[in-house]
Design a protein around this motif. Structure first.
Motif, PDB file in Angstrom:
ATOM      1  N   PRO A 201       0.983  -1.503  -0.033  1.00 39.27           N
ATOM      2  CA  PRO A 201       0.250   0.128   0.367  1.00 39.27           C
ATOM      3  C   PRO A 201       0.895   1.041  -0.277  1.00 39.27           C
ATOM      4  O   PRO A 201       0.412   2.006  -0.367  1.00 39.27           O
ATOM      5  CB  PRO A 201      -0.885   0.026   0.901  1.00 39.27           C
ATOM      6  N   ARG A 204       1.865   2.795  -3.081  1.00 41.42           N
ATOM      7  CA  ARG A 204       0.696   3.679  -4.683  1.00 41.42           C
ATOM      8  C   ARG A 204       0.740   4.922  -4.766  1.00 41.42           C
ATOM      9  O   ARG A 204       1.245   5.043  -6.089  1.00 41.42           O
ATOM     10  CB  ARG A 204      -0.164   4.003  -3.268  1.00 41.42           C
ATOM     11  N   VAL A 221      -1.143  -0.187  -8.425  1.00 40.23           N
ATOM     12  CA  VAL A 221      -0.465  -0.563  -6.926  1.00 40.23           C
ATOM     13  C   VAL A 221      -1.311  -2.173  -6.725  1.00 40.23           C
ATOM     14  O   VAL A 221      -2.747  -1.328  -6.366  1.00 40.23           O
ATOM     15  CB  VAL A 221       0.073  -0.236  -6.189  1.00 40.23           C
ATOM     16  N   SER A 238      -6.603  -6.297  -2.918  1.00 42.85           N
ATOM     17  CA  SER A 238      -6.337  -4.694  -3.574  1.00 42.85           C
ATOM     18  C   SER A 238      -7.987  -4.824  -3.287  1.00 42.85           C
ATOM     19  O   SER A 238      -9.229  -5.942  -3.777  1.00 42.85           O
ATOM     20  CB  SER A 238      -6.195  -4.696  -4.589  1.00 42.85           C
ATOM     21  N   ASP A 257      -5.626   5.894 -10.638  1.00 46.48           N
ATOM     22  CA  ASP A 257      -5.444   6.413  -9.476  1.00 46.48           C
ATOM     23  C   ASP A 257      -7.692   6.660  -8.724  1.00 46.48           C
ATOM     24  O   ASP A 257      -7.789   6.558  -7.659  1.00 46.48           O
ATOM     25  CB  ASP A 257      -5.287   7.715  -9.351  1.00 46.48           C
ATOM     26  N   GLN A 261      -7.596   0.329  -5.282  1.00 50.42           N
ATOM     27  CA  GLN A 261      -7.409   1.202  -3.591  1.00 50.42           C
ATOM     28  C   GLN A 261      -6.813  -0.076  -2.948  1.00 50.42           C
ATOM     29  O   GLN A 261      -6.868  -1.569  -2.844  1.00 50.42           O
ATOM     30  CB  GLN A 261      -8.354   1.228  -2.928  1.00 50.42           C
ATOM     31  N   GLN A 262      -5.615   0.475  -2.008  1.00 44.70           N
ATOM     32  CA  GLN A 262      -5.517  -1.021  -1.427  1.00 44.70           C
ATOM     33  C   GLN A 262      -5.363  -1.925  -0.353  1.00 44.70           C
ATOM     34  O   GLN A 262      -4.469  -1.908   0.789  1.00 44.70           O
ATOM     35  CB  GLN A 262      -3.793  -0.711  -1.226  1.00 44.70           C
TER      36      GLN A 262
END
Length: 884
Positions: A201, A204, A221, A238, A257, A261-262
Motif C-alpha cells: 500500500p 501507491r 499497485v 486490493s 488512481d 485501492q490497497q
C-alpha cells in the motif's frame, strides 16, 4: 447491470497445484471455500513458469461447485536474468485473460527458450517435459525478459490476452537503490515493460507519481498475499472498481488512481453520500401518446452514470422521469410518473422508496435549457447566484415597511383632509376658512346683544361653550373606549396565537385594560354630571330673562346664540385639528425623508451579505478533507462574485412616467419624454435617487429647485390620484425593488458578464452550482455539452467529474464521448427506441468487445462521435494496445 463497482481482487495467489513451497495439502475444496468466504471476486492463480494440466479449469470448477462467482485469471511467475541490488534474480509476472485456458497458455509458454541450457549447450524450453528431460530444477530456471515479451507477442495479443506485472519489493523485487545509477536504470527499464505493480500500500503514491522518471506514466499497485497456504488467503487484497474480468483489469491500468485501492479506508468505501439506488420505469410517457417505457428496473451506480443514445431514443426522458417525480413545480411538459418508482439510499444503508408524485426530495438537477435560460439573462443569473449562495430575497424590514405604508396612508388622509370642500367648493380645512366662521358668528351674537340682555347672554354663551367642550370630550372618550376594547381584543388574539407556538417557553399574560377603561368611564360620568349642572344653569338664565321682563322672544334668542356658539366652538376645534394635522404632516414628511436612509442602509447591507457569502464560500471547511477543500478551490479559481447596487434608470423613469400627467412631458423635436423627466427630477444614479427621497432640493421647475414634497403639491403635474401613485412608486418596497436591488455581479476569467460568451456564462453557472453544493445529494445534468465551452469540458469538467463523483452521485445525459470515456464513467446506460417503446440497457465501460461489436464498449463507439478515438487516445497513453 450496475456497472463498475468496488470488489476485492487477489492477483497473486498460489493454489494447491503450485510447484514450489506448496502448503495447501492438496485441499482444493477448502481452497475454493476460503476464496469465496473472503469475498474475493477475482483471483490471479499463480504458478511458476507453467501451470499444471487443467489447473485453471479445476479451480474454476471447484469454485463453481460451491456456487461461488469468482473470475479466475492465470498468473505465471518468472525469474528473469537481471539481478536486483541485493544480487537476487528479479521476479516478474504474466497475467492472462480468463478467455485463455490452461492448455493454451502452456502451449505458448512451452516454446519459450530459457536462459538455462543443458551441459552440452542445448536449448531448454519453459515446459514441464523439457525441464524434466534436461534434469533442470525449477528453482534454478531464469528467462530473458526481452525474449519473453517478444515470444508472447508472437503468439498472443498484448493487452488483449496478457499483461505484465512487476514486483518492486520482497525477494526478487526490482526496487532500485536510488543512490546507485546502474541499479536505478535497470529498475526503471524493467518497470517500463510492466503495466501492473504487485506491491505494498505504501508504494501507491510512488507509482502514481509521473515524475519518478522521464516520461513515466501512472501505474496501479495491487496489494497481494502471495498465499502458499489456506490461512493466508484473504489477508491481503486490493479493492478494484471494475467488472472482475481481464478487461476490467485493463480499465484499472488506464485509471490507476480511481480504480484501485490497497486498503479498506478509501473515500468511496467510507464516505457517506446519498444516492439513487434503483429506478423502475413503465407505462405511457405522455398523456394521449402511445410512447411507453418498457417495464424494467435499473440498478444505478453510486458514482458517475452516463446515459447515451441516438437522437430520439429517450435518453433525456430518463432524467425527465426523475425530475417530474420530485419537481412538482416544473412547468415544462412532464413525463408521466404513474409507473415511476425510485429507491434512494441515504448513504448509511437506509433505503427510502418514492412511489408517487407526492414525493419530496431535494437534489441538484440541471435540465436542458436551464443553463441557457439563466446565462442569457443577467438579472435572472444574479438572482440564481444569490439562490446558490443561499441568500434569500430580502425586502426592507417588516417594521419599516409597515411604517412606510402607514406614512403614505397618513399622507393620503392629510391631502384628503386638505382638499375637503363645502357646497361652494371652498376648502374648509384652511385656518382662514374657520377663522371667518368664528368672526361671522361672533358678530351675529353681537347683533343679538343689547345693554339690557348683555350680562345674561354672556353668562349663557359661556355656559354653552363649556357644554360644547364637555360634549366633545364625552364623544372623544367614547371613541377611545371603543378603540381600546378593539385593540386589546386584537392583541390578545395575537398573544394567544404566540402562546400556542411550540417555541414559547413561558406563556404571556393577556392584556387587561380595565383600570384605564374605568378611569375614562369615571371621567365620562363626571362630565355628564357637569353637563346637567350647566344645562340647569342655562335654564335658570332663561327664567331670569322672564323675571327681568326683557321684552324679547327668549327661546328664539337663546337658540340662535346656542347655534352661533356651537359654530364658533366647532371652528375653534377645527383650528386645533388643523394645527395638529399640520404638525403631524411635517413630522410625516420628516419621517418619509428618513425612509430614504433606511433604503440606503438596507441595500448596502444586501451588498455586504453577497460579498460575505462569497468570501465564506471560499473559506476552508473543517468538516471537509484536504482533497474536498482543494476541489472547491479549483472550481472557484476563475470566479469572483461581489455585491453591486443596481439602480435601473430605464425602469425607474418608465414607472415614473406612469405616475404623472403625461401631457406635461410629451416629447418635443429637441427632447424625448425621458430626457424631460431627467431634467426635472435629476435622478441619474442610486445616490441622486436617495437625495430625491430624503428631501434635497433637486427638482427644477422654471429655474427654481424644490423638494419632492413641494412638487407633490403642484397638482398640474398629476392626474387624479397621481401624487399618491408617485409617492407609492418612490417609497413602497414592492415598487422600489422593481428598479433598485443589490445584484450579485460576477467575473469569470477576469471578464464581466457583458464580455462573456453564452458558453462561458454557462460554464460559470455550472461551476458555481457545484461549488455551492459540492458534496451533497445526487447531481443530475442533462447534456452539459450543449451549453458549455468545449475547452471547459475537456480541461475542467472532465477532471472535475473524475474527482467529485467520489463524494456525490453524478448522472449525465450526453452525446460527447469524452464525457463518458475520459471521466471514466462507472455505468453507461444506453437508451433504445423501438418505435413505441423506450428501453434501457446498462453496463460498464469495460463491458464488451469492439472487434465483435458487442457490449457497452461497442455501443459507445457506435453511438458517440469520436468514441473510438477517445478509447484509442486513452489506451495509447498507458501503453495498452487498442482494441480494434
Amino acid at each position: 447491470m450496475k456497472g463498475s463497482v468496488w470488489n476485492k481482487w487477489e492477483l497473486h495467489i498460489h493454489s494447491p497445484y503450485t510447484h514450489q513451497n506448496n502448503q495447501f495439502a492438496g485441499n482444493l475444496e477448502l481452497y475454493a471455500q476460503k476464496i469465496i468466504n473472503s469475498n474475493i471476486k477475482l483471483i490471479g492463480v499463480t504458478n511458476y513458469f507453467y501451470f499444471e494440466d487443467n489447473e485453471l479449469e479445476n479451480i474454476k470448477n471447484a469454485i463453481k461447485s460451491q456456487n461461488g462467482e469468482v473470475t479466475v485469471l492465470g498468473n505465471l511467475e518468472f525469474r528473469i536474468s537481471q539481478k536486483n541490488k541485493d544480487g537476487e534474480w528479479i521476479n516478474i509476472h504474466c497475467i492472462f485473460s480468463e478467455k485463455l485456458k490452461t492448455g493454451e497458455i502452456n502451449r505458448v509458454i512451452s516454446t519459450l527458450p530459457l536462459v538455462n541450457t543443458t551441459p552440452d549447450e542445448k536449448t531448454i524450453y519453459c515446459s514441464k517435459d523439457s525441464l524434466s528431460a534436461a534434469s533442470t530444477k525449477l528453482e534454478h530456471v531464469v528467462i530473458d525478459f526481452t525474449a519473453l515479451i517478444k515470444h508472447l507477442n508472437s503468439h498472443l495479443k498484448f493487452g488483449v490476452d496478457y499483461l505484465i506485472a512487476g514486483c518492486p519489493n520482497g525477494y526478487g523485487g526490482f526496487r532500485p537503490n536510488t543512490g546507485e545509477g546502474r541499479s536505478l536504470a535497470i529498475a526503471n527499464e524493467i518497470e517500463r515493460k510492466c503495466q501492473i505493480l504487485l506491491a505494498r500500500p505504501q508504494d501507491r503514491e510512488y507509482f502514481l507519481n509521473t515524475n519518478r522518471y522521464e516520461k513515466a506514466i501512472a501505474k496501479p499497485v495491487f496489494y497481494c498475499s502471495d498465499a502458499h497456504k489456506i490461512e493466508d488467503i484473504g489477508k491481503s487484497y486490493s479493492w478494484v472498481k471494475a467488472k472482475p474480468t481481464f478487461e476490467g483489469l485493463r480499465q484499472a491500468i488506464i485509471e490507476p488512481d480511481l480504480r484501485v485501492q490497497q486498503n479498506d479506508f478509501f473515500i468511496e468505501n467510507t464516505y457517506i453520500k446519498p444516492k439513487f439506488k434503483t429506478i423502475k420505469l413503465g407505462g405511457r410517457i405522455f398523456d394521449g401518446e402511445d410512447l411507453r417505457f418498457d417495464d424494467q428496473a435499473i440498478e444505478l451506480n453510486p458514482n458517475l452514470i452516463a446515459i447515451i443514445g441516438g437522437r430520439g431514443t429517450g435518453k433525456s426522458l430518463f432524467l425527465n422521469a426523475m425530475n417530474s417525480h420530485f419537481n412538482h413545480s416544473n412547468t415544462a411538459k412532464k413525463t408521466s410518473v404513474a409507473n415511476v418508482q425510485i429507491e434512494l439510499d441515504k448513504g448509511n444503508g437506509d433505503i427510502v422508496e418514492f412511489n408517487s408524485r407526492e414525493n419530496e426530495y431535494s437534489y441538484l438537477h440541471v435540465s436542458q435549457g436551464d443553463v441557457q435560460k439563466f446565462s442569457e439573462n443577467s438579472n435572472g443569473l444574479s438572482n440564481e447566484i444569490k439562490k446558490m449562495l443561499r441568500i434569500s430575497e430580502s425586502d426592507i424590514d417588516l417594521i419599516t415597511s409597515q411604517e412606510i405604508s402607514s406614512n403614505i396612508g397618513k399622507y393620503r388622509d392629510f391631502v384628503n383632509f386638505q382638499e375637503e370642500v363645502d357646497h361652494n367648493s371652498n376648502r374648509i380645512n384652511k385656518p382662514e376658512y374657520q377663522e371667518a366662521i368664528i368672526e361671522a358668528n361672533k358678530k351675529l351674537i353681537e347683533t343679538l346683544t343689547n345693554p339690557q340682555n348683555k350680562t345674561l347672554i354672556e353668562q349663557y354663551q359661556e355656559n354653552q361653550q363649556k357644554i360644547n367642550k364637555k360634549t366633545e370630550y364625552i364623544e372623544l372618550a367614547k371613541q377611545i373606549v371603543f378603540a381600546i376594547n378593539k385593540s386589546i381584543s386584537d392583541i390578545n388574539a395575537q398573544i394567544l396565537n404566540l402562546n400556542s407556538n411550540s417555541e414559547t417557553k413561558q406563556k404571556a399574560e393577556s392584556i387587561n385594560g380595565n383600570a384605564t377603561l374605568e378611569t375614562i368611564e369615571k371621567n365620562i360620568a363626571l362630565c355628564i354630571g357637569e353637563l346637567d349642572i350647566l344645562r340647569k344653569t342655562n335654564d335658570e338664565i332663561t327664567s331670569e330673562f322672564i323675571k327681568q321682563g326683557i321684552n324679547q322672544d327668549v327661546s328664539s334668542l337663546l337658540s340662535k346664540i346656542e347655534e352661533h356658539q356651537q359654530l364658533i366652538d366647532r371652528a375653534q376645534t377645527k383650528l386645533s385639528e388643523i394645527k395638529q394635522k399640520d404638525e403631524k404632516y411635517r413630522r410625516n414628511v420628516n419621517d418619509r425623508n428618513e425612509f430614504a436612509h433606511a433604503y440606503h442602509r438596507h441595500i448596502k447591507k444586501q451588498k455586504e451579505i453577497i460579498d460575505s457569502a462569497f468570501l465564506k464560500l471560499k473559506e476552508e471547511k473543517e468538516t471537509w478533507s484536504a482533497e474536498q477543500n482543494q476541489l472547491v478551490r479549483e472550481i472557484l479559481t476563475d470566479i469572483h462574485i461581489e455585491g453591486k447596487i443596481s439602480f435601473d434608470l430605464v425602469k425607474f423613469y418608465s414607472g415614473l412616467e406612469d405616475c404623472l400627467n403625461k401631457g406635461k412631458f410629451r416629447s418635443t423635436i429637441d427632447k424625448s419624454t425621458r430626457q424631460r423627466l431627467e431634467e426635472l427630477f435629476a435622478v441619474s444614479n442610486f445616490d441622486s435617487y436617495i437625495n430625491l427621497l430624503s428631501g434635497h432640493k433637486q427638482i427644477t421647475i422654471d429655474g427654481k429647485e424644490i423638494t419632492l414634497e413641494d412638487f407633490l403639491w403642484k397638482g398640474e403635474f398629476f392626474n387624479k390620484g397621481g401624487r399618491f401613485e408617485l409617492l407609492n412608486y418612490l417609497y413602497s418596497p414592492l415598487s422600489v425593488k422593481s428598479y433598485l436591488q443589490a445584484n450579485a455581479n460576477f467575473k469569470y476569467k477576469d471578464k464581466t458578464v457583458d464580455k462573456l460568451s453564452a458558453g462561458q456564462r454557462g460554464t460559470f453557472y455550472v461551476c458555481l452550482k457545484l461549488a455551492t453544493d459540492p458534496f451533497g445529494s445526487p447531481f443530475v445534468f442533462d447534456q452539459p455539452e450543449d451549453d458549455l465551452d468545449n475547452e471547459f469540458i475537456m480541461k475542467q469538467l472532465v477532471p472535475l467529474f473524475r474527482k467529485i463523483k467520489k463524494y456525490r452521485q453524478v448522472i449525465i445525459v450526453t452525446h460527447n464521448a469524452n464525457l463518458v470515456v475520459n471521466t471514466d464513467a462507472e455505468q453507461v446506460i444506453v437508451a433504445n427506441n423501438t418505435g413505441d417503446k423506450i428501453k434501457y440497457t446498462s453496463g460498464a465501460v469495460e463491458d464488451g468487445d469492439i472487434r465483435t461489436n458487442t457490449g457497452i464498449r461497442a455501443q459507445i463507439c457506435n453511438i458517440l462521435e469520436g468514441g473510438s478515438h477517445a478509447f484509442e487516445k486513452r489506451e495509447r497513453k498507458y501503453g495498452i494496445q487498442e482494441l480494434t
